[in-house]
Design a protein around this motif. Structure first.
Motif, mmCIF file in Angstrom:
data_model
loop_
_atom_site.group_PDB
_atom_site.id
_atom_site.type_symbol
_atom_site.label_atom_id
_atom_site.label_comp_id
_atom_site.label_asym_id
_atom_site.label_seq_id
_atom_site.Cartn_x
_atom_site.Cartn_y
_atom_site.Cartn_z
ATOM 1 N N PHE A 21 0.830 -1.206 0.000
ATOM 2 C CA PHE A 21 0.000 0.000 0.000
ATOM 3 C C PHE A 21 0.868 1.261 0.000
ATOM 4 C CE2 PHE A 21 -3.192 -2.904 1.954
ATOM 5 C CZ PHE A 21 -4.090 -2.863 0.914
ATOM 6 N N LEU A 22 1.924 1.254 0.793
ATOM 7 C CA LEU A 22 2.811 2.413 0.830
ATOM 8 C C LEU A 22 3.519 2.622 -0.504
ATOM 9 C CD1 LEU A 22 4.354 2.123 4.403
ATOM 10 C CD2 LEU A 22 2.597 3.714 3.586
ATOM 11 N N LEU A 23 3.948 1.542 -1.141
ATOM 12 C CA LEU A 23 4.598 1.660 -2.446
ATOM 13 C C LEU A 23 3.633 2.208 -3.488
ATOM 14 C CD1 LEU A 23 7.075 1.220 -4.221
ATOM 15 C CD2 LEU A 23 6.287 -1.120 -4.579
ATOM 16 N N TYR A 24 2.388 1.753 -3.465
ATOM 17 C CA TYR A 24 1.382 2.261 -4.388
ATOM 18 C C TYR A 24 1.150 3.755 -4.167
ATOM 19 C CZ TYR A 24 -3.055 3.053 -6.666
ATOM 20 O OH TYR A 24 -4.050 3.566 -7.458
ATOM 21 N N ALA A 25 0.991 4.156 -2.902
ATOM 22 C CA ALA A 25 0.751 5.564 -2.591
ATOM 23 C C ALA A 25 1.949 6.423 -2.983
ATOM 24 C CB ALA A 25 0.441 5.727 -1.106
ATOM 25 N N ALA A 26 3.159 5.936 -2.713
ATOM 26 C CA ALA A 26 4.363 6.690 -3.077
ATOM 27 C C ALA A 26 4.488 6.822 -4.589
ATOM 28 C CB ALA A 26 5.602 6.014 -2.494
ATOM 29 N N ALA A 27 4.166 5.771 -5.322
ATOM 30 C CA ALA A 27 4.243 5.827 -6.779
ATOM 31 C C ALA A 27 3.212 6.811 -7.332
ATOM 32 C CB ALA A 27 4.039 4.443 -7.382
ATOM 33 N N ARG A 28 1.988 6.782 -6.802
ATOM 34 C CA ARG A 28 0.954 7.730 -7.250
ATOM 35 C C ARG A 28 1.386 9.160 -6.983
ATOM 36 N NH1 ARG A 28 -4.517 7.125 -8.477
ATOM 37 N NH2 ARG A 28 -4.315 9.353 -8.679
ATOM 38 N N TRP A 29 1.940 9.407 -5.783
ATOM 39 C CA TRP A 29 2.390 10.745 -5.442
ATOM 40 C C TRP A 29 3.528 11.177 -6.364
ATOM 41 C CZ3 TRP A 29 7.035 12.778 -3.807
ATOM 42 C CH2 TRP A 29 6.988 14.104 -3.427
ATOM 43 N N PHE A 30 4.454 10.277 -6.642
ATOM 44 C CA PHE A 30 5.577 10.603 -7.521
ATOM 45 C C PHE A 30 5.096 10.992 -8.912
ATOM 46 C CE2 PHE A 30 8.517 9.172 -10.829
ATOM 47 C CZ PHE A 30 9.580 10.022 -10.581
ATOM 48 N N PHE A 31 4.162 10.229 -9.467
ATOM 49 C CA PHE A 31 3.654 10.545 -10.802
ATOM 50 C C PHE A 31 2.939 11.892 -10.813
ATOM 51 C CE2 PHE A 31 3.575 5.761 -11.304
ATOM 52 C CZ PHE A 31 4.756 5.738 -12.013
ATOM 53 N N ALA A 32 2.166 12.191 -9.760
ATOM 54 C CA ALA A 32 1.481 13.483 -9.674
ATOM 55 C C ALA A 32 2.492 14.614 -9.521
ATOM 56 C CB ALA A 32 0.496 13.478 -8.506
ATOM 57 N N TRP A 33 3.527 14.417 -8.715
ATOM 58 C CA TRP A 33 4.572 15.421 -8.524
ATOM 59 C C TRP A 33 5.311 15.699 -9.833
ATOM 60 C CZ3 TRP A 33 9.917 14.401 -8.864
ATOM 61 C CH2 TRP A 33 10.740 15.470 -8.498
ATOM 62 N N ARG A 34 5.656 14.617 -10.535
ATOM 63 C CA ARG A 34 6.361 14.760 -11.806
ATOM 64 C C ARG A 34 5.512 15.507 -12.832
ATOM 65 N NH1 ARG A 34 7.644 9.578 -15.034
ATOM 66 N NH2 ARG A 34 5.949 10.360 -16.263
ATOM 67 N N GLN A 35 4.215 15.216 -12.860
ATOM 68 C CA GLN A 35 3.317 15.905 -13.787
ATOM 69 C C GLN A 35 3.204 17.384 -13.419
ATOM 70 O OE1 GLN A 35 1.867 14.587 -16.537
ATOM 71 N NE2 GLN A 35 1.176 16.637 -17.034
ATOM 72 N N ALA A 36 3.134 17.697 -12.131
ATOM 73 C CA ALA A 36 3.048 19.091 -11.702
ATOM 74 C C ALA A 36 4.323 19.848 -12.067
ATOM 75 C CB ALA A 36 2.794 19.167 -10.196
ATOM 76 N N ARG A 37 5.475 19.224 -11.927
ATOM 77 C CA ARG A 37 6.735 19.862 -12.327
ATOM 78 C C ARG A 37 6.758 20.077 -13.838
ATOM 79 N NH1 ARG A 37 12.129 17.446 -10.776
ATOM 80 N NH2 ARG A 37 12.792 19.313 -11.871
ATOM 81 N N HIS A 38 6.280 19.088 -14.569
ATOM 82 C CA HIS A 38 6.257 19.189 -16.028
ATOM 83 C C HIS A 38 5.320 20.315 -16.482
ATOM 84 C CE1 HIS A 38 6.421 18.101 -20.211
ATOM 85 N NE2 HIS A 38 5.141 17.774 -20.237
ATOM 86 N N ASP A 39 4.215 20.502 -15.762
ATOM 87 C CA ASP A 39 3.254 21.549 -16.095
ATOM 88 C C ASP A 39 3.719 22.926 -15.644
ATOM 89 O OD1 ASP A 39 1.682 19.606 -17.201
ATOM 90 O OD2 ASP A 39 0.313 19.477 -15.492
ATOM 91 N N GLY A 40 4.836 22.995 -14.906
ATOM 92 C CA GLY A 40 5.373 24.282 -14.478
ATOM 93 C C GLY A 40 4.732 24.836 -13.218
ATOM 94 N N ASP A 41 4.137 24.006 -12.412
ATOM 95 C CA ASP A 41 3.518 24.456 -11.171
ATOM 96 C C ASP A 41 4.592 25.004 -10.230
ATOM 97 O OD1 ASP A 41 2.099 24.697 -8.746
ATOM 98 O OD2 ASP A 41 0.716 23.137 -9.390
ATOM 99 N N GLU A 42 4.260 26.119 -9.534
ATOM 100 C CA GLU A 42 5.227 26.717 -8.603
ATOM 101 C C GLU A 42 5.511 25.822 -7.410
ATOM 102 O OE1 GLU A 42 4.699 30.696 -7.209
ATOM 103 O OE2 GLU A 42 3.823 31.311 -9.117
ATOM 104 N N HIS A 43 4.505 25.093 -6.964
ATOM 105 C CA HIS A 43 4.635 24.211 -5.800
ATOM 106 C C HIS A 43 4.206 22.793 -6.195
ATOM 107 C CE1 HIS A 43 5.230 27.711 -3.273
ATOM 108 N NE2 HIS A 43 4.177 28.264 -3.859
ATOM 109 N N PRO A 44 5.102 22.032 -6.826
ATOM 110 C CA PRO A 44 4.697 20.702 -7.309
ATOM 111 C C PRO A 44 4.333 19.734 -6.185
ATOM 112 C CG PRO A 44 7.035 21.046 -7.669
ATOM 113 C CD PRO A 44 6.472 22.346 -7.191
#
Length: 122
Positions: A21-44
């Motif tokens: 469960f922790l690995l799944y949650a960490a992977a989901r968070w990582f993908f969302a963080w990476r997408q936010a950085r890619h979109d240029g969000d100030e606070h990914p």
């Protein structure tokens, strides 16, 4: 009845379940963080956690696409085949390498599906 599976009786089994469960949650968070950085969000980091709070994005629940269902079934079949067809250290090595990859892949499929649902809703 001696071959019947039950909930684990030792702490190692429970740590395994918690780890998945922790690995799944960490992977989901990582993908969302990476997408936010890619979109240029100030606070990914903030954007990655906010994605989970958005009610318009389907994060959990039933299967939203055939890819999610096929990924879940295929992963379960692969894990069962490894567990049945191997023994000893080979089983341990395969499960410790294959299972995390499968969990991360399923997290990515869920993330992608949620991202597409979010873009359709907005």
């Amino acid at each position: 009845m001696t071959l019947a599976r039950a909930l684990p009786n030792d702490a190692d089994g429970w740590w395994f379940y918690l780890g998945t469960f922790l690995l799944y949650a960490a992977a989901r968070w990582f993908f969302a963080w990476r997408q936010a950085r890619h979109d240029g969000d100030e606070h990914p980091v903030r954007a990655a956690f906010a994605e989970e709070d958005d009610p318009g994005v389907a994060v959990t629940g039933g299967f939203r696409s055939y890819r999610q269902f096929a990924g879940f079934v295929g992963s379960a079949v692969l894990v069962v085949l490894i567990a049945v067809a191997t023994t000893g250290s080979l089983r341990l090595v395969l499960l410790w390498t294959v299972v995390p990859v499968l969990i991360a892949t399923l997290a990515y499929l869920d993330f992608r599906q949620a991202r597409e649902a979010g873009s359709r809703a907005h």
